[in-house]
Design a protein around this motif. Structure first.
Motif, PDB file in Angstrom:
ATOM      1  N   ASP A  32      48.665  31.413  30.172  1.00  0.00           N
ATOM      2  CA  ASP A  32      48.834  32.096  31.465  1.00  0.00           C
ATOM      3  C   ASP A  32      47.817  31.625  32.516  1.00  0.00           C
ATOM      4  O   ASP A  32      47.767  32.175  33.622  1.00  0.00           O
ATOM      5  N   GLY A  33      46.992  30.623  32.178  1.00  0.00           N
ATOM      6  CA  GLY A  33      46.051  30.065  33.152  1.00  0.00           C
ATOM      7  C   GLY A  33      44.680  30.724  33.114  1.00  0.00           C
ATOM      8  O   GLY A  33      43.712  30.176  33.632  1.00  0.00           O
ATOM      9  N   TYR A  34      44.578  31.892  32.505  1.00  0.00           N
ATOM     10  CA  TYR A  34      43.281  32.555  32.371  1.00  0.00           C
ATOM     11  C   TYR A  34      42.544  32.011  31.149  1.00  0.00           C
ATOM     12  O   TYR A  34      43.148  31.363  30.296  1.00  0.00           O
ATOM     13  N   HIS A  35      41.251  32.330  31.076  1.00  0.00           N
ATOM     14  CA  HIS A  35      40.449  31.920  29.929  1.00  0.00           C
ATOM     15  C   HIS A  35      40.052  33.141  29.122  1.00  0.00           C
ATOM     16  O   HIS A  35      39.711  34.179  29.701  1.00  0.00           O
ATOM     17  N   ASP A  36      40.049  32.969  27.796  1.00  0.00           N
ATOM     18  CA  ASP A  36      39.499  34.038  26.961  1.00  0.00           C
ATOM     19  C   ASP A  36      37.995  34.046  27.152  1.00  0.00           C
ATOM     20  O   ASP A  36      37.375  32.988  27.286  1.00  0.00           O
ATOM     21  N   LEU A  37      37.422  35.232  27.170  1.00  0.00           N
ATOM     22  CA  LEU A  37      35.965  35.282  27.247  1.00  0.00           C
ATOM     23  C   LEU A  37      35.411  36.346  26.311  1.00  0.00           C
ATOM     24  O   LEU A  37      36.142  37.216  25.824  1.00  0.00           O
ATOM     25  N   ILE A  38      34.126  36.203  26.041  1.00  0.00           N
ATOM     26  CA  ILE A  38      33.403  37.194  25.244  1.00  0.00           C
ATOM     27  C   ILE A  38      32.143  37.522  26.017  1.00  0.00           C
ATOM     28  O   ILE A  38      31.355  36.624  26.340  1.00  0.00           O
ATOM     29  N   LEU A 155      44.869  44.352  39.242  1.00  0.00           N
ATOM     30  CA  LEU A 155      44.004  44.127  40.404  1.00  0.00           C
ATOM     31  C   LEU A 155      42.944  43.060  40.142  1.00  0.00           C
ATOM     32  O   LEU A 155      42.450  42.429  41.071  1.00  0.00           O
ATOM     33  N   GLY A 156      42.573  42.840  38.885  1.00  0.00           N
ATOM     34  CA  GLY A 156      41.577  41.811  38.571  1.00  0.00           C
ATOM     35  C   GLY A 156      41.036  41.983  37.170  1.00  0.00           C
ATOM     36  O   GLY A 156      41.088  43.080  36.603  1.00  0.00           O
ATOM     37  N   SER A 157      40.498  40.888  36.617  1.00  0.00           N
ATOM     38  CA  SER A 157      40.071  40.880  35.213  1.00  0.00           C
ATOM     39  C   SER A 157      38.918  41.841  34.928  1.00  0.00           C
ATOM     40  O   SER A 157      38.775  42.312  33.803  1.00  0.00           O
ATOM     41  N   ASP A 158      38.064  42.095  35.937  1.00  0.00           N
ATOM     42  CA  ASP A 158      36.893  42.957  35.713  1.00  0.00           C
ATOM     43  C   ASP A 158      37.158  44.422  36.064  1.00  0.00           C
ATOM     44  O   ASP A 158      36.276  45.260  35.887  1.00  0.00           O
ATOM     45  N   GLN A 171      36.604  41.283  25.893  1.00  0.00           N
ATOM     46  CA  GLN A 171      37.289  40.104  25.362  1.00  0.00           C
ATOM     47  C   GLN A 171      38.618  39.921  26.067  1.00  0.00           C
ATOM     48  O   GLN A 171      38.995  40.731  26.916  1.00  0.00           O
ATOM     49  N   GLY A 172      39.352  38.881  25.676  1.00  0.00           N
ATOM     50  CA  GLY A 172      40.583  38.563  26.397  1.00  0.00           C
ATOM     51  C   GLY A 172      40.193  38.119  27.799  1.00  0.00           C
ATOM     52  O   GLY A 172      39.199  37.415  27.982  1.00  0.00           O
ATOM     53  N   ARG A 173      40.954  38.526  28.807  1.00  0.00           N
ATOM     54  CA  ARG A 173      40.565  38.239  30.203  1.00  0.00           C
ATOM     55  C   ARG A 173      39.363  39.069  30.612  1.00  0.00           C
ATOM     56  O   ARG A 173      38.793  38.873  31.686  1.00  0.00           O
ATOM     57  N   GLY A 174      39.002  40.045  29.788  1.00  0.00           N
ATOM     58  CA  GLY A 174      37.943  40.995  30.131  1.00  0.00           C
ATOM     59  C   GLY A 174      38.453  42.411  29.925  1.00  0.00           C
ATOM     60  O   GLY A 174      37.698  43.377  30.017  1.00  0.00           O
ATOM     61  N   SER A 198      32.593  30.328  43.686  1.00  0.00           N
ATOM     62  CA  SER A 198      33.900  30.966  43.511  1.00  0.00           C
ATOM     63  C   SER A 198      34.199  31.060  42.008  1.00  0.00           C
ATOM     64  O   SER A 198      34.004  30.098  41.257  1.00  0.00           O
ATOM     65  N   THR A 199      34.653  32.232  41.573  1.00  0.00           N
ATOM     66  CA  THR A 199      34.928  32.460  40.152  1.00  0.00           C
ATOM     67  C   THR A 199      35.996  31.488  39.652  1.00  0.00           C
ATOM     68  O   THR A 199      35.867  30.909  38.569  1.00  0.00           O
ATOM     69  N   ALA A 200      37.045  31.303  40.447  1.00  0.00           N
ATOM     70  CA  ALA A 200      38.126  30.404  40.027  1.00  0.00           C
ATOM     71  C   ALA A 200      37.573  28.991  39.819  1.00  0.00           C
ATOM     72  O   ALA A 200      37.907  28.323  38.837  1.00  0.00           O
ATOM     73  N   ASP A 201      36.673  28.526  40.723  1.00  0.00           N
ATOM     74  CA  ASP A 201      36.075  27.187  40.577  1.00  0.00           C
ATOM     75  C   ASP A 201      35.240  27.093  39.316  1.00  0.00           C
ATOM     76  O   ASP A 201      35.254  26.074  38.618  1.00  0.00           O
ATOM     77  N   ALA A 202      34.490  28.161  39.017  1.00  0.00           N
ATOM     78  CA  ALA A 202      33.622  28.155  37.838  1.00  0.00           C
ATOM     79  C   ALA A 202      34.470  28.001  36.577  1.00  0.00           C
ATOM     80  O   ALA A 202      34.147  27.206  35.691  1.00  0.00           O
ATOM     81  N   PHE A 203      35.593  28.724  36.496  1.00  0.00           N
ATOM     82  CA  PHE A 203      36.465  28.596  35.328  1.00  0.00           C
ATOM     83  C   PHE A 203      37.093  27.197  35.270  1.00  0.00           C
ATOM     84  O   PHE A 203      37.266  26.629  34.191  1.00  0.00           O
ATOM     85  N   ARG A 204      37.429  26.665  36.433  1.00  0.00           N
ATOM     86  CA  ARG A 204      38.021  25.319  36.478  1.00  0.00           C
ATOM     87  C   ARG A 204      37.037  24.286  35.917  1.00  0.00           C
ATOM     88  O   ARG A 204      37.385  23.413  35.140  1.00  0.00           O
TER      89      ARG A 204
END
Ligand code: C5P
Length: 324
Positions: A32-38, A155-158, A171-174, A198-204
């Motif tokens: 889905d384009g998002y990253h898993d995070l912990i 509305l957003g991952s956080d 975990q997951g998208r948050g 930018s958060t999107a740039d950081a993930f990229r």
């Protein structure tokens, strides 16, 4: 369907707390384009204040910036950085609840903005969580936790964490949240560089540097072990923040800031989220004032302490409507 509570206040005021990430690991990009995070999210005392008033129609937002930096602050810097109009997360949250529950009328919001923007402190997410909660209260809705979290994630991952608050493994998208208990509450000093990320740039960037996924399995094992015992903030911080490795041209500034916070007496400096704010723990019994006085640099400094909640109801007034 959703039941109504008896009382519908005309106005509610909520404090929406910032968050810090006590360490952050990023996994592979998903379909889905998002990253898993912990990560471990921690609510802190620095908060915006949102007042919501029921109106007959339309959605409106006024933002006032309040500078609460201990030194070096300048709220004017952030003035252009809060999206106005339809894109603001407060207005998006209000519209979402109105549409989901076919609510009548509108809402007028005033937001006192104290959390630095594009900092990695979840300010916009906190405001969105407060707006969701405010509209739910204004209409006396009973909304299940699952329904609220689903709206939050739209509305957003956080935003789900901003609704939950306290200390939680993310975990997951948050949105995969598990509440944890801190071994001890802590105070921290937060420094805000002029540069933003930018958060999107950081993930990229993380995606383009995919060869560093080796530690991911280790982070997963660590995450699975959390929850049985209380967690220690310094131990979590020692696990690092992946985004610190991807700072590129800003890495030198970041290293310098960490060194200056350490020299001033703060410990375990770490970036929060994808930055650019950097925080460091005030040793127990230590003086924030002394750290601030010893700090060499232009970055605005903020004092925060860990809190058990993400949203605090300040007032709920003028109950003008009572259902049978
Ligand atoms: O969910 P949110 O709107 O806060 O995310 C902003 C951007 O950050 C997303 O569009 C996505 O590019 C990136 N992101 C991601 N993985 C996550 C969270 C955010 O790739 N877990």
């Amino acid at each position: 369907m959703t039941a109504r509570r008896r009382v519908r206040p005309r106005r509610v005021t909520l404090d929406a707390c910032a968050k810090l990430n006590l360490g952050l690991a990023v996994g592979p990009r998903r379909a889905d384009g998002y990253h898993d995070l912990i990560t471990v999210f921690q609510s802190v005392s620095l908060a915006d204040t949102l007042t919501a008033t029921r109106t007959t129609r339309g959605f409106a937002l006024t933002v006032r910036h309040e500078d609460v930096a201990l030194r070096g602050g300048d709220a004017r810097r952030d003035r252009g950085r809060v999206p106005a109009g339809r894109d603001n997360l407060v207005l998006r949250a209000a519209r979402l609840v109105h549409e989901r529950f076919a609510l009548p009328g509108g809402v007028r919001f005033t937001l006192v903005k104290r959390i630095p923007t594009q900092a990695g402190m979840g300010g916009g997410s906190a405001d969105a969580a407060a707006a969701l909660d405010a509209v739910i209260r204004l209409h006396g809705l009973r909304v299940s936790r699952a329904e609220r979290m689903a709206m939050a994630l739209e509305l957003g991952s956080d935003v789900p964490f901003a609704c939950l608050g306290g200390t939680a493994l993310g975990q997951g998208r948050g949105e995969g949240l598990k509440s944890l208990r801190l071994a001890a509450p802590f105070r921290a000093v937060v420094a805000m560089p002029v540069w933003r990320i930018s958060t999107a740039d950081a993930f990229r960037r993380h995606h383009l540097n995919g060869n560093s996924l080796t530690p991911w399995e280790g982070h997963r094992r660590f995450a699975a072990s959390l929850g049985r015992r209380r967690v220690s903030a310094p131990a979590l911080l020692r696990r690092g923040n992946r985004f610190e490795e991807l700072l590129g041209q800003h890495r030198r500034d970041f290293d310098s800031l960490c060194a200056r916070l350490h020299a001033a007496g703060a410990r375990h400096p770490r970036m929060t989220g994808s930055g650019s704010a950097v925080f460091a723990i005030v040793p127990s019994g230590g003086s924030v004032r002394e750290i601030v006085d010893r700090f060499v640099g232009e970055e605005p400094l903020y004092e925060v302490r860990s809190t058990a909640k993400g949203l605090r109801l300040r007032s709920s007034g003028r109950h003008d409507d009572v259902h049978g």
